[in-house]
Motif scaffolding. Sequence first.
Motif, PDB file in Angstrom:
ATOM      1  N   CYS A   1      -6.671   0.691   5.140  1.00  0.00           N
ATOM      2  CA  CYS A   1      -6.874   2.061   4.577  1.00  0.00           C
ATOM      3  C   CYS A   1      -7.825   2.009   3.436  1.00  0.00           C
ATOM      4  O   CYS A   1      -8.243   3.071   2.926  1.00  0.00           O
ATOM      5  CB  CYS A   1      -5.911   3.090   4.378  1.00  0.00           C
ATOM      6  SG  CYS A   1      -4.815   2.738   3.072  1.00  0.00           S
ATOM      7  N   LYS A   2      -8.068   0.708   2.725  1.00  0.00           N
ATOM      8  CA  LYS A   2      -8.871   0.552   1.440  1.00  0.00           C
ATOM      9  C   LYS A   2      -8.244   1.259   0.271  1.00  0.00           C
ATOM     10  O   LYS A   2      -8.963   1.163  -0.592  1.00  0.00           O
ATOM     11  CB  LYS A   2     -10.372   1.207   1.937  1.00  0.00           C
ATOM     12  CG  LYS A   2     -10.940   0.872   3.103  1.00  0.00           C
ATOM     13  CD  LYS A   2     -10.846  -0.753   3.120  1.00  0.00           C
ATOM     14  CE  LYS A   2     -11.586  -1.201   4.375  1.00  0.00           C
ATOM     15  NZ  LYS A   2     -11.401  -2.871   4.374  1.00  0.00           N
ATOM     16  N   GLU A   3      -6.975   1.867   0.405  1.00  0.00           N
ATOM     17  CA  GLU A   3      -6.325   2.343  -1.075  1.00  0.00           C
ATOM     18  C   GLU A   3      -5.879   1.139  -1.762  1.00  0.00           C
ATOM     19  O   GLU A   3      -5.835  -0.076  -1.287  1.00  0.00           O
ATOM     20  CB  GLU A   3      -5.270   3.384  -0.511  1.00  0.00           C
ATOM     21  CG  GLU A   3      -5.752   4.648   0.123  1.00  0.00           C
ATOM     22  CD  GLU A   3      -6.354   5.549  -0.757  1.00  0.00           C
ATOM     23  OE1 GLU A   3      -6.161   5.566  -1.947  1.00  0.00           O
ATOM     24  OE2 GLU A   3      -7.443   5.993  -0.248  1.00  0.00           O
ATOM     25  N   GLN A   4      -5.687   1.605  -2.968  1.00  0.00           N
ATOM     26  CA  GLN A   4      -5.342   0.690  -4.012  1.00  0.00           C
ATOM     27  C   GLN A   4      -3.981  -0.157  -3.641  1.00  0.00           C
ATOM     28  O   GLN A   4      -2.875   0.643  -3.153  1.00  0.00           O
ATOM     29  CB  GLN A   4      -5.080   1.121  -5.478  1.00  0.00           C
ATOM     30  CG  GLN A   4      -4.792   0.348  -6.564  1.00  0.00           C
ATOM     31  CD  GLN A   4      -5.861  -0.615  -6.825  1.00  0.00           C
ATOM     32  OE1 GLN A   4      -7.165  -0.331  -6.777  1.00  0.00           O
ATOM     33  NE2 GLN A   4      -5.741  -1.622  -7.540  1.00  0.00           N
TER      34      GLN A   4
ATOM     35  N   CYS B   1       0.878  -1.167   0.035  1.00  0.00           N
ATOM     36  CA  CYS B   1       0.160  -0.169  -0.213  1.00  0.00           C
ATOM     37  C   CYS B   1       0.839   1.325  -0.039  1.00  0.00           C
ATOM     38  O   CYS B   1       1.750   1.287   0.754  1.00  0.00           O
ATOM     39  CB  CYS B   1      -0.898  -0.055   1.136  1.00  0.00           C
ATOM     40  SG  CYS B   1      -2.025   1.385   1.035  1.00  0.00           S
TER      41      CYS B   1
ATOM     42  N   SER C   1      -0.342   4.200   0.768  1.00  0.00           N
ATOM     43  CA  SER C   1      -0.862   5.076   1.708  1.00  0.00           C
ATOM     44  C   SER C   1      -0.524   4.941   3.092  1.00  0.00           C
ATOM     45  O   SER C   1      -0.664   5.968   3.864  1.00  0.00           O
ATOM     46  CB  SER C   1      -2.377   5.527   1.237  1.00  0.00           C
ATOM     47  OG  SER C   1      -2.724   5.797  -0.130  1.00  0.00           O
ATOM     48  N   CYS C   2      -0.439   3.470   3.273  1.00  0.00           N
ATOM     49  CA  CYS C   2      -0.007   3.477   4.846  1.00  0.00           C
ATOM     50  C   CYS C   2       0.967   2.417   4.722  1.00  0.00           C
ATOM     51  O   CYS C   2       1.667   1.987   3.807  1.00  0.00           O
ATOM     52  CB  CYS C   2      -1.268   2.920   5.490  1.00  0.00           C
ATOM     53  SG  CYS C   2      -1.860   1.275   5.171  1.00  0.00           S
TER      54      CYS C   2
ATOM     55  N   ASN D   1      -7.518  -3.852  -2.762  1.00  0.00           N
ATOM     56  CA  ASN D   1      -7.645  -2.760  -2.062  1.00  0.00           C
ATOM     57  C   ASN D   1      -6.922  -3.121  -0.708  1.00  0.00           C
ATOM     58  O   ASN D   1      -7.160  -4.305   0.158  1.00  0.00           O
ATOM     59  CB  ASN D   1      -8.984  -2.115  -1.668  1.00  0.00           C
ATOM     60  CG  ASN D   1      -9.393  -1.599  -3.111  1.00  0.00           C
ATOM     61  OD1 ASN D   1      -8.586  -1.076  -3.732  1.00  0.00           O
ATOM     62  ND2 ASN D   1     -10.756  -1.600  -3.267  1.00  0.00           N
ATOM     63  N   CYS D   2      -6.157  -2.222   0.205  1.00  0.00           N
ATOM     64  CA  CYS D   2      -5.658  -2.291   1.069  1.00  0.00           C
ATOM     65  C   CYS D   2      -6.461  -2.658   2.217  1.00  0.00           C
ATOM     66  O   CYS D   2      -7.542  -1.900   2.586  1.00  0.00           O
ATOM     67  CB  CYS D   2      -4.764  -1.076   1.847  1.00  0.00           C
ATOM     68  SG  CYS D   2      -3.969  -1.011   3.408  1.00  0.00           S
TER      69      CYS D   2
END
Length: 462
Positions: free
Chosen positions: A283-286, A261, A263-264, A279-280
């Motif tokens: 944090c649900k990011e790609q 990820c 983003s995190c 998705n992560c």
Amino acid sequence: MVRLLRLSLPHPVASRAHYNDSSRGKRLLLSRLYQPGSLWKENPSELQHKSNEPSSKSQRLMYKAGLIRPSSPGCFHYLPYTVRSMEKLIRLVDKAMQEIGGQKINMTTLCSAALWRQSGRWDLVGKELLCLKDRHNQEYCLGPTHEESVSDLIATEGGIGYKRLPLLLYQITRKFRDEKRPCFGLLRGREFYMKDMYTFDITEEAACQTYNNVCEAYCNVFSALGLKYVKVQADTGNIGGKMSHEFHLPANIGEDKLLVCGSCDFAGNVEVLQPDETNCPMCKEQLVESKGIEIAHTFYLGTKYSSVFNAVCYDSQNKPSVAEMGCYGIGISRLLAASIEVLSTEDDIHWPNLIAPYQICLIPPKKGSKETAALAAAEELYHDIRAVHHMRDEAILDDRDHLTIGKRVKEAHMMGYPYVIVAGKKALESPPQFEVHCHRTGDVHLLSKEGVLNFIQGVQVI
């Protein structure tokens, strides 16, 4: 296609007697080191037979530089430069493990089949074990890991008192695994060096704290080496346990697929994620897929082995509890090769500076050239460099004065010395000036002798 450089054979030593007969002490002369030429170029059919797989960049470079030589598929001779680098890496790991309370031991290479059958892993691991029988028909394996052995050791000694907790025992030894498809040199072999640590705690909470401490120590080791690593959630595999993480160096040649990820801090091996997970989970990011070379693995085992062998800890009331265990491995020889893989160019080795076999290569002028008069200045500088305490065994003199400076500089960069110092035309000036080539950055500094000595004061060694 990569053009591989054949290293020159040492020149007869008689023409360089002045290097050896100095009253200033024994010198580290490049001509005296055992450093074979390019096996990859000379014996491609033999290499193909012994390595059994196409080469990785690190394998090609280590052959070219005379760092390793194949013995049989997945097994290698480590030559002088590699041994020096490995010894430095081991010192770095020793320091990190002992700073968190690790105590170094050395367990037997021959592991009893009875212990492995007791844990249930003799049949589970199966063909990956290198097995043998002694003259009394007793069965053994050459240890790939030592969970059974260390659990039996603790149990046999009656357990661990609370004053000794947490107990962290580790070793750095050769390990053996019957790899079906050994390849890529030291990145995947049948015989390799590993640091394996086994920890014992009395509670799950304490064991988790120990787990975090070891993982942090691993991060510190990889950061000290200047490596960009990824820590990922991983499958516990046949070792088992409640929790597991892998440490990877991102690389196209890596055999593990990772999802990271951006983003995190989440990252995972695809083995532990759902097949359609994009998705992560944090944090649900790609998630982005990449490849990685595994260099370390940590496991929180719980009581998987301690309950089988009755390895216990005693609290302050002398009440026994089955030990909460962890096991932690760093592939020492794989880490060395992986660092070469990710840091180097196609033509030149780049070591992590701390574990470069030698920090400095000093190149004096060619015999009979216009710069020959600079030899005295080069020898004086070499003597003064070695007088700097932490540099005494870190500076090597390229005394092959039948070769041009340019030829030796090229070879020095291929070998990956962090700093190459040249005594050329500028060394004839008053005062003499020396070229200091910084291999990592490509910068070249023109410094006086005092400037060189001040510069190397800041060079870190281990």
